[in-house]
Design a protein around this motif. Sequence first.
Motif, PDB file in Angstrom:
ATOM      1  N   PRO A 328       4.719 -30.027  17.549  1.00  0.00           N
ATOM      2  CA  PRO A 328       5.135 -30.386  16.186  1.00  0.00           C
ATOM      3  C   PRO A 328       6.626 -30.069  15.974  1.00  0.00           C
ATOM      4  O   PRO A 328       7.113 -29.054  16.473  1.00  0.00           O
ATOM      5  CB  PRO A 328       4.266 -29.478  15.301  1.00  0.00           C
ATOM      6  CG  PRO A 328       3.836 -28.357  16.169  1.00  0.00           C
ATOM      7  CD  PRO A 328       3.942 -28.780  17.611  1.00  0.00           C
ATOM      8  N   ILE A 362      -0.939 -25.990  11.111  1.00  0.00           N
ATOM      9  CA  ILE A 362       0.410 -25.451  10.931  1.00  0.00           C
ATOM     10  C   ILE A 362       0.452 -24.589   9.670  1.00  0.00           C
ATOM     11  O   ILE A 362       0.903 -23.456   9.687  1.00  0.00           O
ATOM     12  CB  ILE A 362       1.457 -26.587  10.839  1.00  0.00           C
ATOM     13  CG1 ILE A 362       1.465 -27.404  12.146  1.00  0.00           C
ATOM     14  CG2 ILE A 362       2.849 -26.016  10.581  1.00  0.00           C
ATOM     15  CD1 ILE A 362       2.286 -28.673  12.050  1.00  0.00           C
ATOM     16  N   ALA A 373       2.361 -39.057   9.281  1.00  0.00           N
ATOM     17  CA  ALA A 373       2.966 -38.386  10.435  1.00  0.00           C
ATOM     18  C   ALA A 373       3.774 -39.395  11.234  1.00  0.00           C
ATOM     19  O   ALA A 373       3.475 -40.594  11.227  1.00  0.00           O
ATOM     20  CB  ALA A 373       1.895 -37.753  11.307  1.00  0.00           C
ATOM     21  N   LYS A 398       5.977 -35.295  13.908  1.00  0.00           N
ATOM     22  CA  LYS A 398       6.556 -34.748  12.658  1.00  0.00           C
ATOM     23  C   LYS A 398       5.565 -35.037  11.533  1.00  0.00           C
ATOM     24  O   LYS A 398       5.114 -36.180  11.367  1.00  0.00           O
ATOM     25  CB  LYS A 398       7.904 -35.441  12.424  1.00  0.00           C
ATOM     26  CG  LYS A 398       8.258 -35.691  10.978  1.00  0.00           C
ATOM     27  CD  LYS A 398       9.053 -34.533  10.427  1.00  0.00           C
ATOM     28  CE  LYS A 398       9.370 -34.771   8.942  1.00  0.00           C
ATOM     29  NZ  LYS A 398       9.836 -33.572   8.285  1.00  0.00           N
ATOM     30  N   ILE A 399       5.204 -34.008  10.790  1.00  0.00           N
ATOM     31  CA  ILE A 399       4.305 -34.196   9.654  1.00  0.00           C
ATOM     32  C   ILE A 399       5.151 -34.359   8.399  1.00  0.00           C
ATOM     33  O   ILE A 399       6.012 -33.518   8.123  1.00  0.00           O
ATOM     34  CB  ILE A 399       3.390 -32.954   9.462  1.00  0.00           C
ATOM     35  CG1 ILE A 399       2.628 -32.611  10.746  1.00  0.00           C
ATOM     36  CG2 ILE A 399       2.454 -33.152   8.271  1.00  0.00           C
ATOM     37  CD1 ILE A 399       1.424 -33.422  11.036  1.00  0.00           C
TER      38      ILE A 399
END
Length: 402
Positions: A328, A362, A373, A398-399
Amino acid sequence: MGVQVGIVGKPNVGKSTFFAAATLSPVETADYPFTTVDPNQGVAHVRTECPCKAFGVECQPRNSSCIDGNRFVPVELIDVAGLVPGAHEGRGLGNKFLDDLRQASVLIHVVDVSGSTDEEGRPCDPGTREPAEDVRFLERELDEWIAGILRRDWDRTAKRASLEKIPAAEVLRERLAGIGVSASDVESAMERAEVPSDLTKWSDEDIRRFAREVRRVNKPMVIAANKIDVECAEENLKRLEEEVEYPVVPTCAEAELALRRAADQGLIRYLPGDSDFEILQEEKLSDEQLQALEFIREKVLKRWGSTGVQEALNRAVFDVAKMIVVYPVENENKLSDSEGRVLPDALLLPEGTMVRELAYNIHTEIGESFNRAILVKPDGSREVVGEDHELEHGDVVKIQTS
Ligand SMILES: Nc1nc2c(ncn2[C@@H]2O[C@H](COP(=O)(O)OP(=O)(O)OP(=O)(O)O)[C@@H](O)[C@H]2O)c(=O)[nH]1
């Protein structure tokens, strides 16, 4: 989350050597997500290709390490000592053995593939002990242990469940929760064992069969066919591979320990899992050491491709426990976190993990405010995905929150 790998095997097969080698890391990881409190717990690493290579960036790992484009991701290793005949009844280390076993989500069963240790771990002539017997023996111990838990107060429990109309699966799951058996484990084991849905109709044979299936789903394993360097090991290995249903990895734990120690002292360049090493300080090595290294190179690395220790760990975690590694990032352009660290974290997640679960993993807040995302590809392209997209091994993601 995470995965606990249990190292198990009867005495004298090289279990401690395997454990010592696997936990002697070429790198220190500053920040791993578990604490090891017992002397029989340690940190090992699985090895996987780091995305820094494909992306052409320099990474700054935080929860893992990268050497020459190889990412080493920590996993917890448990030395499950005390496997002797009757361990399930408390022989040997008994309860400690079972306690350690309880915590393991996947096992590496170290067997002496040269066949030179008998059932109790006493040395015998090479080739006289059939390695597949060791596998059956561990299976029996595990099955008896699980069956023993089920049998406790069985009749009364079965009757009560029947009277109060509690589904069998629920009763069984509750019984086995202590060893980490999930509802879906119970369901698939019941199906595979073809047991009656009414517990009062179960025979002792049903309990046995069900216990066996629970073991198969809940304690999956890899066999480390150790002492592969000893004569007659190779023939035994072939038979072992034919006779057991598990992945079998030929290993030479002793060679791995020697190589890691030499690398640790700066004498050689070697990464766990490598197919060769390079001598760096020949003048500091004795003739004996040089000979030993040459033996390892010729008889182990050239013949088998590696010492097998890293491969056994990798197969246990990736193939058997079915975990993937995901990276991430907060900044999808720099592939960094908020502090600018590039590819900082490598997360071990179960196969099939969805983007939403990663977000929750996370941080709860990130999970709750999840929007979409972005999967970042080495060729510079992006893919926007929704919450139920399944992540794949090696994904850089990448969120985005709303
Ligand atoms: N030839 C050979 N010997 C090995 C290998 N791995 C371990 N050994 C030797 O096997 C013996 C037993 O190894 P240990 O690691 O102490 O075995 P263990 O299974 O932990 O035994 P316990 O501590 O008694 O439970 C030692 O003499 C090791 O040096 C190997 O890959 N090849």
